[in-house]
Design an enzyme around this catalytic site. Structure first.
Site, PDB file in Angstrom:
ATOM      1  N   GLU A  87       0.829  -1.198   0.000  1.00 29.93           N
ATOM      2  CA  GLU A  87       0.000   0.000   0.000  1.00 29.93           C
ATOM      3  C   GLU A  87       0.863   1.248   0.000  1.00 29.93           C
ATOM      4  O   GLU A  87       1.976   1.239   0.503  1.00 29.93           O
ATOM      5  CB  GLU A  87      -0.831   0.050   1.285  1.00 29.93           C
ATOM      6  CG  GLU A  87      -1.619  -1.199   1.505  1.00 29.93           C
ATOM      7  CD  GLU A  87      -2.200  -1.269   2.913  1.00 29.93           C
ATOM      8  OE1 GLU A  87      -2.821  -2.271   3.227  1.00 29.93           O
ATOM      9  OE2 GLU A  87      -2.021  -0.303   3.680  1.00 29.93           O
ATOM     10  N   CYS A 109       3.257   8.488   1.598  1.00 31.04           N
ATOM     11  CA  CYS A 109       3.741   7.475   2.533  1.00 31.04           C
ATOM     12  C   CYS A 109       3.937   6.182   1.752  1.00 31.04           C
ATOM     13  O   CYS A 109       2.989   5.702   1.121  1.00 31.04           O
ATOM     14  CB  CYS A 109       2.719   7.295   3.652  1.00 31.04           C
ATOM     15  SG  CYS A 109       3.147   5.972   4.792  1.00 31.04           S
ATOM     16  N   CYS A 116       6.029  -7.483   7.136  1.00 32.03           N
ATOM     17  CA  CYS A 116       7.052  -6.933   8.027  1.00 32.03           C
ATOM     18  C   CYS A 116       7.443  -8.008   9.026  1.00 32.03           C
ATOM     19  O   CYS A 116       6.598  -8.795   9.463  1.00 32.03           O
ATOM     20  CB  CYS A 116       6.511  -5.709   8.770  1.00 32.03           C
ATOM     21  SG  CYS A 116       7.755  -4.889   9.803  1.00 32.03           S
ATOM     22  N   CYS A 120       5.466  -5.875  15.720  1.00 26.66           N
ATOM     23  CA  CYS A 120       4.833  -4.969  16.690  1.00 26.66           C
ATOM     24  C   CYS A 120       3.384  -5.428  16.889  1.00 26.66           C
ATOM     25  O   CYS A 120       2.656  -5.612  15.910  1.00 26.66           O
ATOM     26  CB  CYS A 120       4.905  -3.528  16.193  1.00 26.66           C
ATOM     27  SG  CYS A 120       6.601  -2.996  15.886  1.00 26.66           S
ATOM     28  N   CYS A 123       0.204  -3.661  15.179  1.00 27.99           N
ATOM     29  CA  CYS A 123       0.297  -3.215  13.788  1.00 27.99           C
ATOM     30  C   CYS A 123      -0.215  -4.280  12.830  1.00 27.99           C
ATOM     31  O   CYS A 123       0.069  -5.472  12.994  1.00 27.99           O
ATOM     32  CB  CYS A 123       1.749  -2.859  13.469  1.00 27.99           C
ATOM     33  SG  CYS A 123       2.035  -2.423  11.739  1.00 27.99           S
ATOM     34  N   LEU A 223       9.333   4.512  19.076  1.00 31.89           N
ATOM     35  CA  LEU A 223       9.689   4.163  20.455  1.00 31.89           C
ATOM     36  C   LEU A 223       8.538   3.414  21.145  1.00 31.89           C
ATOM     37  O   LEU A 223       8.705   2.296  21.612  1.00 31.89           O
ATOM     38  CB  LEU A 223      10.043   5.457  21.204  1.00 31.89           C
ATOM     39  CG  LEU A 223      10.746   5.323  22.537  1.00 31.89           C
ATOM     40  CD1 LEU A 223      12.065   4.585  22.409  1.00 31.89           C
ATOM     41  CD2 LEU A 223      10.984   6.716  23.139  1.00 31.89           C
ATOM     42  N   ASN A 298      -4.793   3.779  15.816  1.00 37.37           N
ATOM     43  CA  ASN A 298      -5.789   3.602  14.766  1.00 37.37           C
ATOM     44  C   ASN A 298      -6.220   2.133  14.824  1.00 37.37           C
ATOM     45  O   ASN A 298      -5.430   1.265  14.456  1.00 37.37           O
ATOM     46  CB  ASN A 298      -5.090   3.901  13.438  1.00 37.37           C
ATOM     47  CG  ASN A 298      -6.026   4.447  12.407  1.00 37.37           C
ATOM     48  OD1 ASN A 298      -7.235   4.224  12.472  1.00 37.37           O
ATOM     49  ND2 ASN A 298      -5.471   5.135  11.436  1.00 37.37           N
ATOM     50  N   CYS A 341      -0.888   1.640   8.330  1.00 36.70           N
ATOM     51  CA  CYS A 341      -0.112   0.584   7.669  1.00 36.70           C
ATOM     52  C   CYS A 341      -0.782  -0.780   7.597  1.00 36.70           C
ATOM     53  O   CYS A 341      -1.155  -1.350   8.593  1.00 36.70           O
ATOM     54  CB  CYS A 341       1.191   0.374   8.409  1.00 36.70           C
ATOM     55  SG  CYS A 341       1.593   1.689   9.507  1.00 36.70           S
TER      56      CYS A 341
END
Ligand code: SAH
Length: 356
Positions: A87, A109, A116, A120, A123, A223, A298, A341
């Site tokens: 995306e 972006c 990935c 995380c 995410c 962070l 989000n 993302c």
């Protein structure tokens, strides 16, 4: 061909016996005039356009979905010829009266990997792990496809490498793409307006700092927590790295680049949004030339994390402001089109084709 624009164009000119100015013409069409194909390059003879089309493959991605939000954000879901979906997003800021004072702000972006590997927990991009690194061409192609969404009076002003993937795990392919974006005979975006966002991989941060090209860019470090116990829970790679090592690498980047650092902090209800976390952050950032970029979470379908209440957000912000930490709360632009993302990729079943 976007993998090595100059090299491929020079080789094609040589093969076809063309003068070098033809390469410059093609560059101009692609980077300045937003051409969508060889046919549009009308100052090249028709026969030559056909020859070039045979010799060089321009696009490798197909737009499988285009979405637009009320706030002007647009998002593309791309199917890559080399496999996988990614995306990229166009954000329009300063749409109203601010445009007059500050100019139009048009931010792209872009993604650097299919999936990935960082994991995380909050995410969407990393839920299925990483498939592969994007090539230089696939990274640059996102920028050129988004350029084609801009109106004639709009210009790309800022680029953030904050889409899917961990950019510092794919530096070799990313840097040549950013070079095209920043070159005066490329897209001409000042490196100060290009931000690379990383989970914080110290060896790669130092590599970037040591590279003359790399340290021209802004660095943003995700962070998300002010101490190791919490950070390792939210950002699992932290368990092998540690907050101290991330901060030391960030300091080295600052020393090499002179660019103010950004620390990103996704605010998650009940997890990292308490006053004690704000106070710890104040201590961690004290004495550093750094901006804290707070992003209220989000929500991602299927994940249990929530956006903090306005009251919790206000309380968090107030502590940092009282102690003089430069802080910015990022507006949730584009959230109606799943601009965080990796969310659109998950919400679109494979096979749905809806070109913009
Ligand atoms: N891998 C890089 C860049 C990709 S993500 C990095 O970790 O920085 C860009 C930023 O968006 C990161 O700070 C990431 O943690 C954050 N992010 C990811 N999912 C989010 C979500 N659902 N809501 C808000 N921010 C999110």
């Amino acid at each position: 061909m976007l993998d090595d624009l100059d090299g491929q164009l020079a080789a094609a000119c040589e093969r076809l016996g063309l003068p070098a100015f033809r390469a410059r013409q093609v560059r101009k069409w692609l980077l300045e005039k937003r051409a969508g194909g060889w046919d549009e390059m009308t100052d090249l003879p028709k026969g030559l356009r056909a020859e070039l089309a045979d010799a060089l493959r321009l696009w490798t991605a197909e737009v499988v979905k285009h979405s637009a939000a009320d706030d002007g954000a647009e998002k593309l879901l791309l199917q890559l010829a080399g496999g996988g979906r990614i995306e990229c997003v166009l954000l329009r800021e300063n749409v109203g009266p601010r445009a007059k004072q500050e100019g139009l702000r048009r931010t792209f972006c872009i993604s650097t990997q299919v999936g990935c590997a960082m994991g995380c927990v909050f995410c969407a991009s990393g839920l299925d792990g990483v498939e592969r690194n994007l090539t230089t061409g696939e990274i640059l192609e996102q920028v050129l496809l988004l350029e084609r969404r801009l109106g004639p009076d709009e210009r790309l002003s800022h680029l953030v490498v904050m889409g899917m993937g961990e950019p510092l795990a794919n530096l070799d392919n990313l840097l040549p793409a950013l070079d095209e974006v920043s070159r005066p005979d490329g897209l001409g975006v000042s490196p100060r307006r290009i931000t690379i966002s990383t989970v914080g991989l110290p060896p790669a941060i130092r590599r970037l700092a040591a590279s003359e090209a790399g340290r021209r860019y802004r660095l943003a470090i995700s962070l998300h927590a002010p101490n190791d116990e919490l950070r390792s829970r939210l950002v699992p790679v932290n368990a092998k790295i540690g907050v101290d090592a991330v901060m030391a690498a960030a300091d080295d980047y600052y020393a090499a680049s002179g660019r103010r650092l950004t620390f990103e902090y996704v605010l998650l209800a009940g997890l990292n949004d308490r006053p004690e976390h704000a106070h710890q952050l104040v201590r961690l950032l004290a004495g550093r030339n750094a901006l804290l970029n707070v992003i209220p979470y989000n929500p991602v379908a299927g994940l249990p994390y929530e956006t903090p209440s306005m009251e919790a957000q206000r309380r968090f912000r107030e502590i940092l402001e009282t102690h003089g930490v430069p802080i910015r709360f990022r507006h949730r632009k584009g959230d109606k089109i799943n601009a965080a993302c990796g969310q659109l990729r998950r919400s679109t079943p494979a096979g749905v084709v809806n070109p913009g």
